[in-house]
Design an enzyme around this catalytic site. Sequence first.
Site, PDB file in Angstrom:
ATOM      1  N   ARG A  62      91.746  48.039 -80.080  1.00  0.00           N
ATOM      2  CA  ARG A  62      92.790  47.180 -79.521  1.00  0.00           C
ATOM      3  C   ARG A  62      93.708  46.665 -80.621  1.00  0.00           C
ATOM      4  NH1 ARG A  62      90.378  42.765 -77.167  1.00  0.00           N
ATOM      5  NH2 ARG A  62      89.286  44.089 -75.686  1.00  0.00           N
ATOM      6  N   SER A  63      94.011  47.514 -81.606  1.00  0.00           N
ATOM      7  CA  SER A  63      94.931  47.075 -82.658  1.00  0.00           C
ATOM      8  C   SER A  63      96.338  46.964 -82.083  1.00  0.00           C
ATOM      9  CB  SER A  63      94.906  48.055 -83.838  1.00  0.00           C
ATOM     10  OG  SER A  63      95.519  49.272 -83.494  1.00  0.00           O
ATOM     11  N   CYS A 123     104.412  55.659 -81.841  1.00  0.00           N
ATOM     12  CA  CYS A 123     104.142  57.106 -81.919  1.00  0.00           C
ATOM     13  C   CYS A 123     102.750  57.511 -81.418  1.00  0.00           C
ATOM     14  CB  CYS A 123     104.324  57.603 -83.346  1.00  0.00           C
ATOM     15  SG  CYS A 123     106.001  57.384 -83.924  1.00  0.00           S
ATOM     16  N   ASP A 158      87.229  46.417 -77.880  1.00  0.00           N
ATOM     17  CA  ASP A 158      87.283  46.281 -79.333  1.00  0.00           C
ATOM     18  C   ASP A 158      86.006  45.629 -79.813  1.00  0.00           C
ATOM     19  OD1 ASP A 158      87.557  43.540 -79.074  1.00  0.00           O
ATOM     20  OD2 ASP A 158      89.380  43.399 -80.269  1.00  0.00           O
ATOM     21  N   ILE A 159      85.995  45.248 -81.084  1.00  0.00           N
ATOM     22  CA  ILE A 159      84.787  44.710 -81.690  1.00  0.00           C
ATOM     23  C   ILE A 159      84.359  43.400 -81.021  1.00  0.00           C
ATOM     24  CG2 ILE A 159      85.996  43.443 -83.548  1.00  0.00           C
ATOM     25  CD1 ILE A 159      83.177  45.803 -84.346  1.00  0.00           C
TER      26      ILE A 159
HETATM   27  N1  LIG Z   1      96.020  60.258 -85.253  1.00  0.00           N
HETATM   28  C1  LIG Z   1      96.991  59.390 -85.319  1.00  0.00           C
HETATM   29  O1  LIG Z   1      98.086  59.650 -84.910  1.00  0.00           O
HETATM   30  C2  LIG Z   1      96.739  58.063 -85.909  1.00  0.00           C
HETATM   31  C3  LIG Z   1      95.472  57.750 -86.289  1.00  0.00           C
HETATM   32  N2  LIG Z   1      95.201  56.528 -86.786  1.00  0.00           N
HETATM   33  C4  LIG Z   1      93.811  56.274 -87.101  1.00  0.00           C
HETATM   34  O2  LIG Z   1      93.257  55.517 -86.026  1.00  0.00           O
HETATM   35  C5  LIG Z   1      92.252  54.658 -86.489  1.00  0.00           C
HETATM   36  C6  LIG Z   1      92.538  53.220 -86.050  1.00  0.00           C
HETATM   37  O3  LIG Z   1      93.682  52.720 -86.716  1.00  0.00           O
HETATM   38  P1  LIG Z   1      94.188  51.227 -86.453  1.00  0.00           P
HETATM   39  O4  LIG Z   1      94.303  51.010 -84.989  1.00  0.00           O
HETATM   40  O5  LIG Z   1      95.388  51.053 -87.294  1.00  0.00           O
HETATM   41  O6  LIG Z   1      92.927  50.407 -87.040  1.00  0.00           O
HETATM   42  P2  LIG Z   1      92.577  48.849 -87.010  1.00  0.00           P
HETATM   43  O7  LIG Z   1      91.532  48.671 -88.054  1.00  0.00           O
HETATM   44  O8  LIG Z   1      93.810  48.023 -87.007  1.00  0.00           O
HETATM   45  O9  LIG Z   1      91.895  48.641 -85.565  1.00  0.00           O
HETATM   46  C7  LIG Z   1      90.634  49.142 -85.257  1.00  0.00           C
HETATM   47  C8  LIG Z   1      90.251  48.740 -83.835  1.00  0.00           C
HETATM   48  O10 LIG Z   1      88.968  49.285 -83.528  1.00  0.00           O
HETATM   49  C9  LIG Z   1      88.110  48.229 -83.077  1.00  0.00           C
HETATM   50  N3  LIG Z   1      86.739  48.505 -83.466  1.00  0.00           N
HETATM   51  C10 LIG Z   1      86.230  48.609 -84.706  1.00  0.00           C
HETATM   52  N4  LIG Z   1      84.912  48.863 -84.649  1.00  0.00           N
HETATM   53  C11 LIG Z   1      84.572  48.915 -83.355  1.00  0.00           C
HETATM   54  C12 LIG Z   1      83.356  49.125 -82.654  1.00  0.00           C
HETATM   55  N5  LIG Z   1      82.217  49.349 -83.287  1.00  0.00           N
HETATM   56  N6  LIG Z   1      83.386  49.119 -81.306  1.00  0.00           N
HETATM   57  C13 LIG Z   1      84.530  48.899 -80.641  1.00  0.00           C
HETATM   58  N7  LIG Z   1      85.716  48.696 -81.257  1.00  0.00           N
HETATM   59  C14 LIG Z   1      85.730  48.686 -82.588  1.00  0.00           C
HETATM   60  C15 LIG Z   1      88.647  46.982 -83.733  1.00  0.00           C
HETATM   61  O11 LIG Z   1      88.217  45.824 -83.071  1.00  0.00           O
HETATM   62  C16 LIG Z   1      90.147  47.231 -83.642  1.00  0.00           C
HETATM   63  O12 LIG Z   1      90.633  46.911 -82.354  1.00  0.00           O
HETATM   64  C17 LIG Z   1      92.216  54.868 -87.993  1.00  0.00           C
HETATM   65  O13 LIG Z   1      91.196  55.815 -88.284  1.00  0.00           O
HETATM   66  C18 LIG Z   1      93.576  55.424 -88.312  1.00  0.00           C
HETATM   67  O14 LIG Z   1      93.573  56.195 -89.489  1.00  0.00           O
HETATM   68  C19 LIG Z   1      96.158  55.563 -86.870  1.00  0.00           C
HETATM   69  C20 LIG Z   1      97.440  55.832 -86.532  1.00  0.00           C
HETATM   70  C21 LIG Z   1      97.832  57.129 -86.067  1.00  0.00           C
END
Ligand SMILES: NC(=O)C1=CN([C@@H]2O[C@H](COP(=O)(O)OP(=O)(O)OC[C@H]3O[C@@H](n4cnc5c(N)ncnc54)[C@H](O)[C@@H]3O)[C@@H](O)[C@H]2O)C=CC1
Length: 348
Positions: A200-201, A165, A223-224
Amino acid sequence: MASTNAAVPQGAPAEPPKTCKVILADTIAKKMLAEVQSTLSAIQLPRRPTLSAFLANDDPHAYQYAEWSKKTCEEQGFSFNLVKVDKESLEEAIIAANNDPEVDGILVYYPIWPANQGHQDRYIQETVSLAKDVEGLCHTHLFNMYHNVRFLDPPTNLKKSILPCTPLAIVKALEHLQIYNPILAYGNKLYGKTITVINRSEVNGRPLAALLANDGATVYSVDITGVQLFTRGSGIKALRHQVVDKPDLTLSDVLPLSDVVIGGVPTEKFKVPTELLREGVVCINFSSFRNFDGPAVKEKASIYVPSIGKVTIAVLLRNLVRLISNSPRQEGTSDDAQKAREGAFKDD
Ligand SMILES: NC(=O)C1=CN([C@@H]2O[C@H](COP(=O)(O)OP(=O)(O)OC[C@H]3O[C@@H](n4cnc5c(N)ncnc54)[C@H](O)[C@@H]3O)[C@@H](O)[C@H]2O)C=CC1
Ligand SMILES: Nc1nc(=O)c2c([nH]1)NC[C@@H]1CN(c3ccc(C(=O)N[C@@H](CCC(=O)O)C(=O)O)cc3)C=[N+]21
């Protein structure tokens, strides 16, 4: 003081027009929900389409998202069952929903187990029946996405594969913003564009980078741990994307090269350094936190999309309608319904 410039009509603004256009997710979501409604009316399901959503963690963002999804679902004439379960009962609850003919789609909020037990989340993703996988996270849907395959039933090609999605919501936003070039051939419409995705999740950033590369873009996935480059090979000749590590590059190197920057970092303190962005860049944030410094980015970007969540929910409903269209229960329906199936969403 009276103006001496005859070219400026009386009453015209003295300042140049604001250059940055802020596009709200609502505008894009409304357009998509209208399409969902017209497809739904052609399908003629004898009851409300039903989504069962399982909440097995105590993540406030997941709960908030569930509440928003429920509201939109109900406004659009769908049923949304929010089921709170403990982790131990989740598998059985999903199996029951797989077997319940009244449930059309299943959604599970991730993450459930800590990251070092990520294989348990993967197991749950596979427990959801392919026919009810509204988020496109089962292996067959993921395989099709990464391999640039659009149908589940080649060569008949009546059953569209489901895409995750949030990545699809971002693709739809880029189409709305006309970053996809309609003059180019289908599958190449992002050719010539350089896009940075910061996340890159497995559920968001990686599938998004693959989708954009499969459409012809040069994608820096950050990513991190560092930077990877996703492309369709030189001259976009490959059938699907290729990935290479870029150990010598950092976010600071790739930002100045990027036409589009997409932020998905889940922390308050992370901000994309505005001074490294190109003039006229397009910035999109999908994180629950603001990854761009709003006032500053508006001085640099041509377009800024501060959040995408509403489009994500519209895609969720679109995917649900698609699952219903794909379902064998729909066989033997009217010509109109068949046409709707064949024509529905022909563009992705
Ligand atoms: N608006 C929407 O439709 C949606 C929003 N989200 C939001 O998106 C965000 C991410 O969710 P997920 O991907 O599930 O999180 P996750 O925690 O699984 O992945 C986070 C990613 O960001 C990277 N990252 C973290 N710190 C970093 C940095 N300082 N520099 C570069 N990369 C960095 C990590 O390495 C990882 O690849 C959350 O805030 C979540 O709530 C998630 C799903 C849907
Ligand atoms: N299987 C699964 N799929 C998900 O999509 C998923 C998940 N698990 N776990 C939790 C995260 C979180 N998430 C959000 C979705 C929308 C908004 C959202 O709609 N935000 C609003 C407002 C943001 C604000 O104002 O701060 C917006 O973008 O307009 C936020 C967060 C989905 N998630």
